[in-house]
Design an enzyme around this catalytic site. Structure first.
Site, short mmCIF file in Angstrom:
data_model
loop_
_atom_site.label_atom_id
_atom_site.label_comp_id
_atom_site.label_asym_id
_atom_site.label_seq_id
_atom_site.Cartn_x
_atom_site.Cartn_y
_atom_site.Cartn_z
N HIS A 83 0.82 -1.23 0.00
CA HIS A 83 0.00 0.00 0.00
C HIS A 83 0.84 1.26 0.00
O HIS A 83 0.46 2.27 -0.59
CB HIS A 83 -1.01 -0.02 1.17
N ASP A 107 -10.40 -2.64 0.95
CA ASP A 107 -9.93 -2.81 2.34
C ASP A 107 -9.55 -1.47 2.98
O ASP A 107 -9.34 -1.38 4.19
CB ASP A 107 -8.76 -3.80 2.41
N GLU A 145 -15.40 1.32 -5.58
CA GLU A 145 -15.24 -0.11 -5.25
C GLU A 145 -16.53 -0.82 -5.67
O GLU A 145 -17.61 -0.36 -5.35
CB GLU A 145 -14.98 -0.24 -3.73
N ASP A 202 -19.08 0.16 -10.60
CA ASP A 202 -18.12 -0.51 -11.48
C ASP A 202 -17.07 0.50 -11.94
O ASP A 202 -17.41 1.55 -12.51
CB ASP A 202 -18.92 -1.08 -12.66
N GLY A 203 -15.80 0.18 -11.72
CA GLY A 203 -14.72 1.12 -12.05
C GLY A 203 -14.65 1.45 -13.53
O GLY A 203 -14.33 2.58 -13.91
N ASP A 225 -6.09 -0.30 -7.36
CA ASP A 225 -5.72 -1.28 -6.33
C ASP A 225 -6.68 -2.46 -6.46
O ASP A 225 -7.63 -2.60 -5.69
CB ASP A 225 -5.83 -0.61 -4.95
N CYS A 226 -6.43 -3.27 -7.47
CA CYS A 226 -7.42 -4.28 -7.84
C CYS A 226 -6.93 -5.69 -7.55
O CYS A 226 -5.74 -5.91 -7.35
CB CYS A 226 -7.73 -4.15 -9.33
N ASP A 263 -6.35 -9.71 -8.97
CA ASP A 263 -5.82 -10.19 -10.24
C ASP A 263 -6.96 -10.21 -11.27
O ASP A 263 -8.14 -10.16 -10.91
CB ASP A 263 -5.24 -11.59 -10.05
N PRO A 303 -14.38 -10.21 -10.89
CA PRO A 303 -14.69 -8.79 -11.16
C PRO A 303 -13.47 -7.96 -11.54
O PRO A 303 -13.61 -6.85 -12.05
CB PRO A 303 -15.31 -8.28 -9.85
N1 SPD Z 1 -2.38 -11.63 -6.25
C1 SPD Z 1 -3.24 -10.73 -5.56
C2 SPD Z 1 -2.87 -9.33 -5.70
C3 SPD Z 1 -3.82 -8.43 -5.00
C4 SPD Z 1 -3.48 -7.03 -5.11
N2 SPD Z 1 -4.45 -6.12 -4.57
C5 SPD Z 1 -4.97 -6.44 -3.36
C6 SPD Z 1 -5.73 -5.35 -2.72
C7 SPD Z 1 -5.02 -4.81 -1.56
N3 SPD Z 1 -5.53 -3.56 -1.16
#
Ligand code: SPD
Length: 284
Positions: A63, A87, A107, A139-140, A157-158, A160, A164
């Site tokens: 982060h 989160d 989000e 939806d982004g 900050d997604c 994989d 979604p």
């Molecule tokens: N392989 C999973 C990677 C996840 C990355 N983003 C997670 C969100 C954390 N805020």
């Protein structure tokens, strides 16, 4: 999950597991399966659809890097867009900047926000109640394609590109981000663990470069994202950021009055150095 062990399999032949001390939350939402459990080494861990998203012990690395690399480079950001990040930990880092006047966070899954506020409170640390923050449950991709606002920084900050998260790696999404970024703005996005997911980086590069003038990558190793370095994409509308120097970063870092556990200006500069096998794959 079996016998109180949670297994994560990102690769068909290689994975990692965690002992579960206890399960705090388990829910199937409209979008995905959320599990939050306690592990005696990593603290509380959240997974979405069987993929580890964040742990209490090492979340600061991810982060701080996804937030402070663009924010410190930019200088005195005023408007920030976060896509995903339910989160709240990226939001926590972004709210540290006094210069910021407006933060929109989009989000898709409200249940992630609710569960994380309850079971991972140190991730957001009340950032959602900051007066500058507007949380939009939507939806982004639709958001960036209909947004008329312009942002200094866009942070993706997604998860994989599974479930979604798939559309947050698409050309349609990158085009929308391009359109709602200021001329001087910076776009960043998580791009997977290169050794296991190298196609994320090569696909992102070829899709981002359709719109952005300058596309590059930076990296950090996050122990719970197994397999080596996690890559982040960086894209701008011009190449002015290519020449950032340590002195500018140090000045910006000091004036932002940050206190970080991983990020510092020297790490910032070094994180853009990529091993040759990565450069060969991207073909830059
Ligand atoms: N392989 C999973 C990677 C996840 C990355 N983003 C997670 C969100 C954390 N805020």
């Amino acid at each position: 999950m079996k016998n109180s062990i949670w297994y994560e399999k990102i690769h068909p032949n290689f994975g990692q597991y965690f002992f579960i001390e206890n399960i705090l939350h388990h829910e199937q939402t409209m979008f995905q399966e959320i599990i939050i459990f306690q592990n005696n080494f990593f603290g509380r861990i959240m997974s979405l659809d069987g993929i580890l998203q964040t742990t209490e012990v090492d979340e600061f690395i991810y982060h701080e890097m996804i937030s402070h690399v663009p924010l410190v480079a930019y200088g005195h950001p005023k408007k920030v867009l976060i896509i995903g990040g339910g989160d709240g930990a990226s939001l926590r880092e972004v709210t540290k900047y006094k210069s910021i006047e407006k933060i929109i966070m989009v989000e898709i899954d409200e249940k992630v926000v609710t569960a994380c506020c309850q079971y991972l409170p140190n991730h957001s640390r009340d950032a959602f109640s900051d007066q500058r923050v507007s949380l939009q449950i939507s939806d982004g991709v639709n958001f960036v394609n209909s947004c008329r606002d312009k942002f200094d920084i866009i942070i993706v900050d997604c998860p994989d590109p599974i479930g979604p998260g798939v559309r947050l790696f698409s050309p349609e999404f990158y085009r929308g981000c391009y359109n709602c970024l200021h001329e001087r703005g910076i776009f960043v996005a998580q791009n997977g663990v290169f050794f296991l997911q190298s196609e994320y980086v090569s696909n992102s590069y070829s899709n981002l470069i359709k719109y952005f003038k300058d596309v590059k990558f930076f990296q950090a190793s996050v122990p719970s994202y197994y397999g080596g370095m996690m890559i982040f994409a960086w894209a701008t509308k011009n190449s002015v950021w290519g020449n950032l120097d340590l002195k500018v970063l140090k000045d910006n870092y000091i004036s932002a009055n940050l206190s970080c556990r991983y990020y510092n200006p020297a790490i910032h500069i070094s994180s853009f150095a990529m091993p040759q096998y990565v450069l060969d794959r991207i073909d830059i």
